[in-house]
Design an enzyme around this catalytic site. Structure first.
Site, PDB file in Angstrom:
ATOM      1  N   CYS A 158       0.842  -1.200   0.000  1.00 56.10           N
ATOM      2  CA  CYS A 158       0.000   0.000   0.000  1.00 56.10           C
ATOM      3  C   CYS A 158       0.875   1.247   0.000  1.00 56.10           C
ATOM      4  CB  CYS A 158      -0.929   0.016   1.209  1.00 56.10           C
ATOM      5  SG  CYS A 158      -0.069   0.261   2.780  1.00 56.10           S
ATOM      6  N   CYS A 205       3.383   1.665   2.681  1.00 56.08           N
ATOM      7  CA  CYS A 205       4.618   0.889   2.494  1.00 56.08           C
ATOM      8  C   CYS A 205       5.643   1.701   1.708  1.00 56.08           C
ATOM      9  CB  CYS A 205       4.334  -0.412   1.746  1.00 56.08           C
ATOM     10  SG  CYS A 205       3.294  -1.577   2.641  1.00 56.08           S
ATOM     11  N   ASP A 227       8.737  25.984 -32.731  1.00 57.08           N
ATOM     12  CA  ASP A 227       9.828  26.372 -33.611  1.00 57.08           C
ATOM     13  C   ASP A 227       9.295  26.267 -35.043  1.00 57.08           C
ATOM     14  OD1 ASP A 227      12.503  26.814 -34.618  1.00 57.08           O
ATOM     15  OD2 ASP A 227      12.552  24.657 -35.020  1.00 57.08           O
TER      16      ASP A 227
END
Length: 703
Positions: free
Chosen positions: A12, A15, A412
């Site tokens: 989870c 953790c 560009d």
């Protein structure tokens, strides 16, 4: 140094937060991805110290190795746990609840103690196959870093312990063996569905890895020899026949073929390639036979770099996830505190031990932060994988999230809006072709290449150059025969030729000793998809170019761009981007050349198109493999779709906990009589995690 690790045992968000906390003291920067099971750390200490810190926190750790994700073993293990849990849960529920639904039990099992012993017998196998919740959860509690497993262990463990105590201390006391079994079984079912769903999020990376053929044929000493593709070296000559997949990058030296590049570039139509053309790893030869010389192999090949980018992006953290991680780090301790307070409050109110106990267990079980931990990484992993399938490579999760927020898109010109295939349209004085050829041959700029090609076709010859200099953004200065020649724009030469600029052509002025010599006009057609793409982008569009004002205006009219900035040197481009950001704009910059690198780096999101130059690619946050401008619009749409998915996931994860915790705690009991027993709470928790993952999987249908 910076290194990636595989971390095992995480279940989870708490953790992953614990792993980060364990490594943080010896690492300059650490990021853990729960879904991918990886950790990226920057550190000066020994690698062994990093691994040791993770292991001391209770998790497995080893240096990361790229390989095809295969969770079959995990799925099989989870399937076994589910089957055993369900098989023994059915008789357990029958023993505990038969009398509630009007069924009678055999006479011996109808007695309190025999019935309780029978429930224990059926509960034991469920406890054994799901012991991971207890071993991991209790270990985390002891280290004062509780996680999801801790909540499950405390919730089901409390039910178990209370029931055993009731057998001996209370006469006909209520038993919660079925709650303990149901909690473990339902959460295991949810984890199994979650594991199945999470496996699908890695399909994109697996499909990319599958593009590399196991075997290839090389030409050695005039003979064809089959070898492992991993053994191909730079300089080897690789033989490609119809239907064969290309393992490494190279240049065709003999023959021709029609190559399907869709898996890498997203281009659906096969490309005809012949001698001198580049072949890309991961593509398939449909027709023809050819031999190519390997130029980039192993980790340097295009496909390997794409896979690495997708892996890094899916393992990185988006800004939205950092918020979720901060909450998850303190979430479990807060939930335990809420459970204790809820239990105490209902005891004080006088609802009795059993009611208060059920409330406390329900709060613990329903609050597991799985959905919170999965909300962002699931969407990021699928989003980056979907991008890779279409030739759109996000370098990290931040780029994937931020691109969708950009309200100003800066383009560009050359090679981005235009095709970058310059050709000469006019030469005002052809008597100077030798000079023109010699000066332009100094540079490999697309304009110079076009002029040199024209001069060669018209019989021009190269002269001796005594001295030369390429002035970025302005042009070329060269000394030939004791005279100084300049070729470039008005900033370099001091002369202008607006006649050509009005029609969208780029005039290159040539001077000799600062006196006008002649003009060469070149043109570059806009890309076929430029106008349609730019019109489809719901943001302010700006073109920035080193060309003069008249040429810039002509191109913007053809492409449908709203604004433009002309006469911009590389430093000017970066400065203009900075000015836009200072005005509060969120800016994406699209370019393909070295001179775009400062602007790409400065922008909130830099996009290198057509794989660009190596420097442009390094500077960019997003890399478009093909040179199609439509991929820019695709990338923006994918980013916005992923960002929307993340927000949906986080909303449901937070909404679930905001509603579920008060409901489980009995907040609505006094008003509506609503509450949850631990079994329903376990089902809701599992459903929330699966819902978040399934919602993220909807991104796989993005087109």
């Amino acid at each position: 140094m910076k290194q990636k690790f595989t971390v095992t045992g995480m279940s989870c968000a708490a953790c992953s937060a614990r792993v980060e906390k364990a490594v943080a003291p010896i690492s300059e920067n650490v990021s853990v991805n729960l879904l991918a099971g990886t950790m990226v750390a920057e550190y000066e200490c020994d690698t062994a110290d990093i691994i040791s810190a993770v292991k001391e926190a209770g998790y497995g750790c080893e240096p990361f190795k790229l390989k095809k994700a295969d969770n079959k073993a995990e799925i099989n293990e989870m399937k076994k746990r589910v089957i055993i849990s369900v098989i023994f849960l059915v008789p357990l529920m029958y023993l505990s609840m038969a009398h509630m639904i009007g069924y009678s039990l055999p006479w011996i099992l109808g007695e309190y103690i025999p019935n309780a012993i029978g429930q224990i017998i059926f509960l034991i196998p469920i406890l054994i196959v799901n012991r991971k919740f207890f071993t991991n959860g209790i270990k985390a509690l002891i280290k004062l870093n509780p996680d999801m497993d801790s909540l499950v262990a405390v919730g089901s463990g409390s039910s178990l312990i209370y029931s055993i105590v009731s057998m001996f201390l209370f006469d006909e006391g209520h038993l919660y063996f079925e709650s303990a079994g149901m909690i473990l079984a339902l959460i295991t079912v949810g984890k199994f569905l979650e594991t199945l769903s999470k496996g699908k999020t890695k399909d994109a990376i697996n499909s990319l890895i599958d593009l590399v053929p196991e075997k290839s044929i090389i030409m050695k000493d005039g003979k064809e020899t089959e070898i492992e593709s991993a053994l191909i070296q730079v300089g080897d000559y690789v033989v490609i026949k119809p239907g064969m997949r290309i393992a490494v990058d190279g240049i065709i030296t003999e023959g021709a073929g029609s190559v399907d590049q869709s898996a890498v570039t997203g281009e659906s139509v096969p490309v005809d390639l012949a001698k001198g053309d580049k072949v890309i790893s991961g593509t398939v030869n449909k027709n023809g036979n050819f031999i190519f010389k390997a130029t980039q192999v192993g980790e340097e090949s295009t496909l390997s770099r794409i896979i690495a980018l997708v892996e890094d992006a899916s393992s990185s953290k988006a800004p939205a996830q950092r918020l979720a991680d901060k909450i998850a780090a303190v979430f479990v301790p807060v939930v335990i505190a809420i459970a204790i307070i809820s239990f105490a409050v209902w005891m004080i109110i006088g609802k009795g031990f059993e009611f208060a106990f059920s409330i406390g267990v329900s709060v613990l079980v329903i609050s597991c932060p799985c959905a919170l931990g999965l909300a962002t990484p699931c969407a990021i992993m699928i989003g980056t994988g979907k991008g890779a399938e279409n030739g759109i490579l996000f370098k990290d999760a931040t780029a994937l999230e931020n691109l969708g927020k950009c309200n100003t898109i800066v383009f560009d010109k050359t090679g981005t809006i235009t095709k970058g295939e310059m050709f000469v349209t006019d030469v005002t004085d052809t008597n100077h072709l030798d000079i023109i050829y010699t000066v332009e041959n100094i540079s490999d700029h697309p304009i110079s290449v076009a002029i040199c090609n024209y001069c060669r076709k018209n019989g021009a010859k190269l002269l001796q150059v005594e001295k030369s200099e390429y002035v970025i953004g302005k042009g070329i200065v060269a000394e030939i025969g004791g005279k100084t020649y300049k070729a470039g724009n008005e900033k370099l030469t001091g002369f202008a030729d607006n006649e050509f600029s009005y029609s969208g052509k780029t005039p290159i002025i040539f001077t000799c000793n600062d006196e006008y010599l002649c003009t060469v006009a070149v043109a570059d057609k806009i890309k076929d998809d430029a106008k349609e793409t730019i019109e489809s982008i719901s943001a302010d569009t700006i073109m920035i170019t080193g060309d003069n004002d008249l040429t810039a205006y002509a191109i913007t009219q053809q492409a449908g761009i709203k604004n433009y900035i002309a006469n911009a040197l590389p430093d000017d481009k970066e400065k203009k981007i900075r000015e836009l950001i200072d005005k509060g704009k969120t800016v994406a910059m699209i370019g393909d050349g070295i001179n775009d690198s400062p602007a790409l780096t400065r922008a909130d999101v830099g996009i290198a198109i057509g794989a660009g130059s190596d420097i442009a690619v390094e500077s960019a946050d997003v890399v478009l493999v093909s040179d199609k401008l439509s991929d820019v619009a695709k990338a923006i749409r994918l980013s916005r779709k992923t960002l929307k998915n993340i927000r949906e996931n986080l909303f449901w994860a937070f909404f679930y906990n905001c509603l579920g915790i008060p409901l489980a705690a009995g907040v609505f009991y006094g008003i509506f009589g609503w509450t949850l027993n631990p079994m329903i709470a376990a089902a809701c928790m599992s459903l929330s995690s699966v819902t978040v993952v399934l919602n993220a999987l909807r991104l796989r249908r993005f087109k």
